[in-house]
Enzyme design. Structure first.
Site, short mmCIF file in Angstrom:
data_model
loop_
_atom_site.label_atom_id
_atom_site.label_comp_id
_atom_site.label_asym_id
_atom_site.label_seq_id
_atom_site.Cartn_x
_atom_site.Cartn_y
_atom_site.Cartn_z
N CYS A 91 -0.37 4.08 2.20
CA CYS A 91 -0.06 3.90 3.63
C CYS A 91 1.43 4.17 3.91
O CYS A 91 1.78 4.85 4.86
CB CYS A 91 -0.33 2.47 4.09
SG CYS A 91 -1.85 1.75 3.46
N ASP A 92 2.30 3.61 3.08
CA ASP A 92 3.72 3.54 3.46
C ASP A 92 4.66 4.35 2.55
O ASP A 92 5.85 4.43 2.84
CB ASP A 92 4.18 2.07 3.45
CG ASP A 92 3.41 1.24 4.47
OD1 ASP A 92 3.05 1.79 5.52
OD2 ASP A 92 3.15 0.05 4.21
N CYS A 103 0.83 -1.21 0.00
CA CYS A 103 0.00 0.00 0.00
C CYS A 103 0.86 1.26 0.00
O CYS A 103 1.40 1.65 1.04
CB CYS A 103 -0.93 -0.02 1.21
SG CYS A 103 -1.92 1.46 1.38
#
Ligand code: NDP
Length: 307
Positions: free
Chosen positions: A134-135, A131
């Site tokens: 997300c990261d 993701c």
């Protein structure tokens, strides 16, 4: 007889538990064996409103679990093995143990598809992620790779150009499956280099994390290596809907279909929230939002049935 059984325990499940518990429906959550869902595999969550300093995925799930329990949610850390939605009351099994319920909220989520090579687990969360939203921000000014040739891979690659020095797109064929507009953007981006006809043999690195990837050309078999500190696997997601068989309407990739602007499935009294019915947004906050919708839909439906 339960009023509502919640299947699954990510942000969608916990939010529907908080809402149904506060509505006095005394929910039973069958949380799965990997309690907490996909966020248990995430390191830092910086984009969930309310946590100004960020929070780790497991910590966030712990907070949500406590909040759900505070209002009386009963949580069973086991897996649902079978359901029967053909007649009311609905039946939900955990192995041999059968529970009857007036309604069900399904929040079993989706699972990112992975390459399933040994070194993937070694560097998971230490360079490898599924993701970019997300990261991605943890990979400033370094080289990263994205594996895949679909729209997700294109989106992730373009998103990563905001942070990374260089983004490799590693794809196993010589053309993208993604839409033309997204493919064209990727092809034109100066920070992106596309490695066509390449499959990943192995991830390499040390205790600090990922350092590179060994690749093999799918046409001539030649092996090569790239140096990257991050790799985003974007080869699709699989919704966790196998246990529902043909009992619920699914789209052609297996996601549960919900009626527009609601969490109603095609079976009355069965609601779906979170990634199991959303292949577009797939964020903790959108899952939580739809968990809230499912709880409200469920509460109103039960009220209408005079249960
Ligand atoms: P897709 O299934 O569309 O693409 C998966 C990609 O991963 C393909 O290019 C496939 O290669 C590759 N792949 C699959 N398995 C492997 C493997 N084992 N090793 C290497 N590569 C592999 O998934 P997406 O997540 O990209 O998209 C899912 C759906 O969501 C699509 O309908 C997409 O259009 C949609 N979507 C739309 C977006 C938007 O409109 N903004 C954004 C994101 C997704 P191959 O092509 O060779 O099969």
């Amino acid at each position: 007889m339960e009023k509502v059984i919640i299947i699954g325990s990510g942000p969608a499940g916990y939010t529907s538990a908080i809402y149904t518990a506060r509505a006095n429906l005394n929910p039973l959550m069958i949380a799965g064996e990997e309690i907490g869902g996909q966020l248990m595999l995430t390191t830092e969550v910086e984009n969930y409103p309310g946590f100004a300093d960020g929070i780790t995925g497991p910590e966030m799930m712990d907070v949500l679990r406590k909040q759900a329990e505070r209002f009386g949610t009963r949580i069973v850390p086991k897996k649902v093995t079978k359901v029967d939605f053909s007649a009311r009351p609905y039946k939900v099994w955990i192995g041999e143990e059968m529970h009857e319920t007036q309604s069900v909220i399904i929040s079993t989520g989706a699972t990112a598809k992975l390459l399933d090579i040994e070194s993937e687990q070694t560097f998971w969360g230490r360079g490898i992620s599924a993701c970019a939203t997300c990261d991605g921000a943890f990979f400033r000014n370094v080289d990263v790779a994205v594996i895949g040739g679909g729209d997700t891979a294109m989106e992730e690659a373009l998103f990563l150009t905001r942070f990374a020095n260089k983004v490799y797109v590693v794809h196993r064929r010589d053309e993208f499956r993604a839409s033309k507009i997204m493919s064209d953007r990727v092809k034109a981006h100066e920070k992106i280099e596309i490695l066509w006809n390449k499959e990943t043999l192995e991830y390499t690195g040390d205790q600090m994390g990922l350092k590179g990837m060994k690749l093999k050309d799918t046409v001539n078999g030649e092996e090569s290596e790239i140096k990257v500190e991050g790799c985003f696997v974007a080869i699709g997601h699989k919704p966790n809907t196998d246990i529902f068989g043909e009992q619920l309407e699914k789209n052609d990739t297996g996601y549960l279909v919900t009626k527009p602007d609601s969490t109603y499935t095609n079976v009355e009294g069965v609601f779906a929230a979170g990634d199991v019915q959303d292949h577009v947004y797939r964020q903790a906050i959108t899952a939580a939002g739809s968990g809230c919708m499912a709880a409200i839909d469920c509460e109103r439906w039960l009220e209408e049935q005079n249960f």
